[in-house]
Motif scaffolding. Sequence first.
Motif, PDB file in Angstrom:
ATOM      1  N   GLU A 151      -6.886  11.574   6.554  1.00 43.69           N
ATOM      2  CA  GLU A 151      -6.710  11.544   8.211  1.00 43.69           C
ATOM      3  C   GLU A 151      -7.582  12.345   9.108  1.00 43.69           C
ATOM      4  O   GLU A 151      -8.303  12.019   9.608  1.00 43.69           O
ATOM      5  N   HIS A 152      -7.459  13.236   8.223  1.00 44.48           N
ATOM      6  CA  HIS A 152      -8.983  14.691   8.415  1.00 44.48           C
ATOM      7  C   HIS A 152     -10.467  13.728   8.408  1.00 44.48           C
ATOM      8  O   HIS A 152     -11.160  13.987   9.760  1.00 44.48           O
ATOM      9  N   GLU A 153     -10.601  13.130   7.228  1.00 49.44           N
ATOM     10  CA  GLU A 153     -11.807  12.586   7.018  1.00 49.44           C
ATOM     11  C   GLU A 153     -12.139  10.760   8.125  1.00 49.44           C
ATOM     12  O   GLU A 153     -12.786   9.899   7.966  1.00 49.44           O
ATOM     13  N   ASN A 154     -11.478  10.462   8.942  1.00 46.86           N
ATOM     14  CA  ASN A 154     -11.199   9.367   9.460  1.00 46.86           C
ATOM     15  C   ASN A 154     -11.083   8.595   8.799  1.00 46.86           C
ATOM     16  O   ASN A 154     -12.129   7.122   8.778  1.00 46.86           O
ATOM     17  N   ILE A 155     -10.825   8.189   7.397  1.00 48.75           N
ATOM     18  CA  ILE A 155     -10.788   7.039   7.079  1.00 48.75           C
ATOM     19  C   ILE A 155      -9.402   5.571   7.329  1.00 48.75           C
ATOM     20  O   ILE A 155      -8.292   6.583   7.225  1.00 48.75           O
ATOM     21  N   PRO A 156      -9.760   5.082   7.711  1.00 54.09           N
ATOM     22  CA  PRO A 156      -8.545   3.632   7.866  1.00 54.09           C
ATOM     23  C   PRO A 156      -8.082   3.389   6.419  1.00 54.09           C
ATOM     24  O   PRO A 156      -9.164   3.325   5.356  1.00 54.09           O
ATOM     25  N   VAL A 157      -7.288   3.594   6.526  1.00 53.06           N
ATOM     26  CA  VAL A 157      -5.838   2.767   5.437  1.00 53.06           C
ATOM     27  C   VAL A 157      -5.692   1.420   5.893  1.00 53.06           C
ATOM     28  O   VAL A 157      -5.316   0.770   4.330  1.00 53.06           O
ATOM     29  N   GLU A 158      -4.765   1.043   6.774  1.00 54.04           N
ATOM     30  CA  GLU A 158      -4.715  -0.498   7.278  1.00 54.04           C
ATOM     31  C   GLU A 158      -5.440  -1.130   7.008  1.00 54.04           C
ATOM     32  O   GLU A 158      -6.683  -1.226   7.462  1.00 54.04           O
ATOM     33  N   GLY A 159      -4.844  -1.996   6.813  1.00 53.20           N
ATOM     34  CA  GLY A 159      -5.552  -3.682   5.378  1.00 53.20           C
ATOM     35  C   GLY A 159      -6.914  -3.472   4.548  1.00 53.20           C
ATOM     36  O   GLY A 159      -7.364  -4.007   4.193  1.00 53.20           O
ATOM     37  N   ARG A 160      -6.748  -2.108   4.215  1.00 48.95           N
ATOM     38  CA  ARG A 160      -7.701  -1.845   2.895  1.00 48.95           C
ATOM     39  C   ARG A 160      -6.353  -1.826   1.270  1.00 48.95           C
ATOM     40  O   ARG A 160      -5.653  -2.076   1.950  1.00 48.95           O
ATOM     41  N   ASN A 161      -7.793  -2.328   0.777  1.00 48.60           N
ATOM     42  CA  ASN A 161      -7.234  -2.385  -0.439  1.00 48.60           C
ATOM     43  C   ASN A 161      -7.513  -1.295  -1.122  1.00 48.60           C
ATOM     44  O   ASN A 161      -8.410  -0.283  -0.963  1.00 48.60           O
ATOM     45  N   VAL A 162      -6.212  -0.184  -1.917  1.00 47.11           N
ATOM     46  CA  VAL A 162      -5.953   0.981  -2.095  1.00 47.11           C
ATOM     47  C   VAL A 162      -5.201   0.479  -3.797  1.00 47.11           C
ATOM     48  O   VAL A 162      -4.363  -0.113  -3.901  1.00 47.11           O
ATOM     49  N   ALA A 176       1.798   5.395  -3.710  1.00 42.60           N
ATOM     50  CA  ALA A 176       1.463   4.430  -3.369  1.00 42.60           C
ATOM     51  C   ALA A 176       2.294   3.450  -2.272  1.00 42.60           C
ATOM     52  O   ALA A 176       1.904   3.175  -1.024  1.00 42.60           O
ATOM     53  N   LEU A 177       3.471   4.434  -2.052  1.00 40.97           N
ATOM     54  CA  LEU A 177       4.582   3.963  -0.709  1.00 40.97           C
ATOM     55  C   LEU A 177       4.186   3.896   0.260  1.00 40.97           C
ATOM     56  O   LEU A 177       4.220   3.761   1.239  1.00 40.97           O
ATOM     57  N   MET A 178       3.706   5.485  -0.194  1.00 41.77           N
ATOM     58  CA  MET A 178       2.872   6.188   1.525  1.00 41.77           C
ATOM     59  C   MET A 178       2.193   5.514   2.030  1.00 41.77           C
ATOM     60  O   MET A 178       2.089   5.303   3.732  1.00 41.77           O
ATOM     61  N   LEU A 179       1.213   5.096   1.103  1.00 39.65           N
ATOM     62  CA  LEU A 179       0.249   4.130   2.092  1.00 39.65           C
ATOM     63  C   LEU A 179       0.656   2.192   1.728  1.00 39.65           C
ATOM     64  O   LEU A 179       0.227   1.951   3.275  1.00 39.65           O
ATOM     65  N   MET A 180       1.748   2.394   1.634  1.00 37.32           N
ATOM     66  CA  MET A 180       1.837   0.664   2.055  1.00 37.32           C
ATOM     67  C   MET A 180       2.483   1.632   3.235  1.00 37.32           C
ATOM     68  O   MET A 180       2.488   0.027   4.419  1.00 37.32           O
ATOM     69  N   GLN A 181       3.691   2.585   3.452  1.00 37.77           N
ATOM     70  CA  GLN A 181       3.662   2.090   5.415  1.00 37.77           C
ATOM     71  C   GLN A 181       2.986   2.642   5.831  1.00 37.77           C
ATOM     72  O   GLN A 181       3.411   1.533   7.079  1.00 37.77           O
ATOM     73  N   GLN A 182       1.957   2.293   5.554  1.00 37.18           N
ATOM     74  CA  GLN A 182       0.212   1.697   6.426  1.00 37.18           C
ATOM     75  C   GLN A 182      -0.601   1.190   6.477  1.00 37.18           C
ATOM     76  O   GLN A 182      -0.956   1.472   7.100  1.00 37.18           O
ATOM     77  N   ASP A 183       0.208   0.083   6.291  1.00 37.96           N
ATOM     78  CA  ASP A 183      -0.276  -1.272   5.747  1.00 37.96           C
ATOM     79  C   ASP A 183      -1.465  -1.133   4.888  1.00 37.96           C
ATOM     80  O   ASP A 183      -2.371  -2.695   5.756  1.00 37.96           O
ATOM     81  N   ALA A 184      -1.452  -0.481   4.010  1.00 42.51           N
ATOM     82  CA  ALA A 184      -2.031  -0.229   3.136  1.00 42.51           C
ATOM     83  C   ALA A 184      -1.687  -1.382   1.715  1.00 42.51           C
ATOM     84  O   ALA A 184      -0.789  -1.924   1.942  1.00 42.51           O
ATOM     85  N   THR A 185      -2.733  -2.952   1.192  1.00 41.28           N
ATOM     86  CA  THR A 185      -2.140  -3.361  -0.184  1.00 41.28           C
ATOM     87  C   THR A 185      -2.706  -2.134  -0.932  1.00 41.28           C
ATOM     88  O   THR A 185      -3.503  -1.870  -1.375  1.00 41.28           O
ATOM     89  N   VAL A 186      -1.273  -2.636  -1.807  1.00 46.60           N
ATOM     90  CA  VAL A 186      -1.220  -1.916  -3.201  1.00 46.60           C
ATOM     91  C   VAL A 186      -1.682  -1.844  -4.251  1.00 46.60           C
ATOM     92  O   VAL A 186      -0.295  -2.587  -3.929  1.00 46.60           O
ATOM     93  N   VAL A 187      -1.939  -1.471  -5.031  1.00 46.19           N
ATOM     94  CA  VAL A 187      -2.074  -2.283  -6.279  1.00 46.19           C
ATOM     95  C   VAL A 187      -1.743  -0.442  -7.182  1.00 46.19           C
ATOM     96  O   VAL A 187      -2.269   0.661  -7.113  1.00 46.19           O
ATOM     97  N   ILE A 188      -0.561   0.020  -8.181  1.00 42.37           N
ATOM     98  CA  ILE A 188      -0.516   0.833  -8.844  1.00 42.37           C
ATOM     99  C   ILE A 188      -0.419  -0.119 -10.301  1.00 42.37           C
ATOM    100  O   ILE A 188      -0.495  -0.327 -10.933  1.00 42.37           O
ATOM    101  N   CYS A 189      -2.099   0.649 -10.979  1.00 40.46           N
ATOM    102  CA  CYS A 189      -2.341   1.027 -12.907  1.00 40.46           C
ATOM    103  C   CYS A 189      -1.500   2.036 -13.259  1.00 40.46           C
ATOM    104  O   CYS A 189      -1.597   3.528 -12.543  1.00 40.46           O
ATOM    105  N   HIS A 190      -1.992   2.293 -14.542  1.00 41.44           N
ATOM    106  CA  HIS A 190      -1.656   3.647 -15.339  1.00 41.44           C
ATOM    107  C   HIS A 190      -2.752   3.277 -16.323  1.00 41.44           C
ATOM    108  O   HIS A 190      -3.502   2.721 -16.436  1.00 41.44           O
ATOM    109  N   LYS A 191      -2.712   4.434 -16.980  1.00 43.33           N
ATOM    110  CA  LYS A 191      -3.542   4.213 -18.255  1.00 43.33           C
ATOM    111  C   LYS A 191      -3.505   3.412 -18.991  1.00 43.33           C
ATOM    112  O   LYS A 191      -4.030   3.445 -20.204  1.00 43.33           O
ATOM    113  N   LYS A 192      -2.443   2.999 -19.414  1.00 47.01           N
ATOM    114  CA  LYS A 192      -2.533   1.951 -20.384  1.00 47.01           C
ATOM    115  C   LYS A 192      -3.049   0.434 -19.923  1.00 47.01           C
ATOM    116  O   LYS A 192      -2.556  -0.344 -20.541  1.00 47.01           O
ATOM    117  N   THR A 193      -3.208   0.247 -18.810  1.00 42.91           N
ATOM    118  CA  THR A 193      -2.825  -0.947 -17.833  1.00 42.91           C
ATOM    119  C   THR A 193      -4.375  -1.445 -18.270  1.00 42.91           C
ATOM    120  O   THR A 193      -5.902  -1.128 -19.078  1.00 42.91           O
TER     121      THR A 193
END
Length: 292
Positions: A151-162, A176-193
């Motif tokens: 928010e501070h850096e005015n980086i849009p989240v809506e519609g972005r791939n996160v 991930a859940l908080m950014l989904m609430q802002q209409d981002a498209t979210v993928v969760i990975c981890h160190k074993k992906t």
Amino acid sequence: MSAKIIDGTAIAAKLRAEYHLRVDDLKARHGVTPGLAVILVGDSPASRSYVRNKIKACQQAGIRSDLIELSSQTPEDQLLERIYALNDDPGIHGILVQLPLPPHIRVSSVLEAISVEKDVDGFHLYNMGGLVTGNTVFSPCTPYGVQKILEHENIPVEGRNVVVVGASNIVGKPTALMLMQQDATVVICHKKTRDLGHFTLLADILVVAAGVPNLIVPQIVRTGAVVIDVGFNRLPDGRIVGDVDFEGVKEKASYITPVPGGVGQMTVTMLLHNTILSAERYATGTQRAGMR
């Protein structure tokens, strides 16, 4: 290109100045001083350092902080009794139990014992579940800090791939859940992906919290991506680094957070925010009474 380095320390300082004004207003209008109880079980040097930083931040913001130190041998039921007493203390608006806890104490029991109205870490089952519905009492501090940085850096989240790399209950999943609430498209990975780069190269915003030094190298970062490094790793030589190859990735990203000096200060700042918010709700009678 060279990325803009996001100064998390400066953002935190700005927010803390604003929060101090809210504390002053609470004291002047309602006679209420926000109070945070911090429970430290055992004598881990790392935990003690984290607690010391939190108490110092409270003092700077005008928040009362009570440190409760317990032996590592403290039985679980005694710890729970202390929490229940703090739940009923009107002078305490936030309760934080420093993790990790000794093996004989169940973390789930401790987190569930804290009143939802005083769960300023945002770890209670109600708050974690509320991330799905967008109805939390308090948001978890580190994910909230990530959100505030964007928010501070005015980086849009809506519609972005996160892409969030790291699936912990403390950072990865709630972020991930908080950014989904802002209409981002979210993928969760981890160190074993498998084929991690296949996913990260699609990210407009890449949030990394896997706890693996240099997991993210320039080859798997999209040109112009925003890179938020939540990793905190202490190397054998004593240096603190994140999960991202900072020197390499900063030449490819558009924004990047350093470690240290990035998300870390924001985590503590959001703890202050949640404690003040709890005190404001208490002062204005807008708490959700009876929830535990």
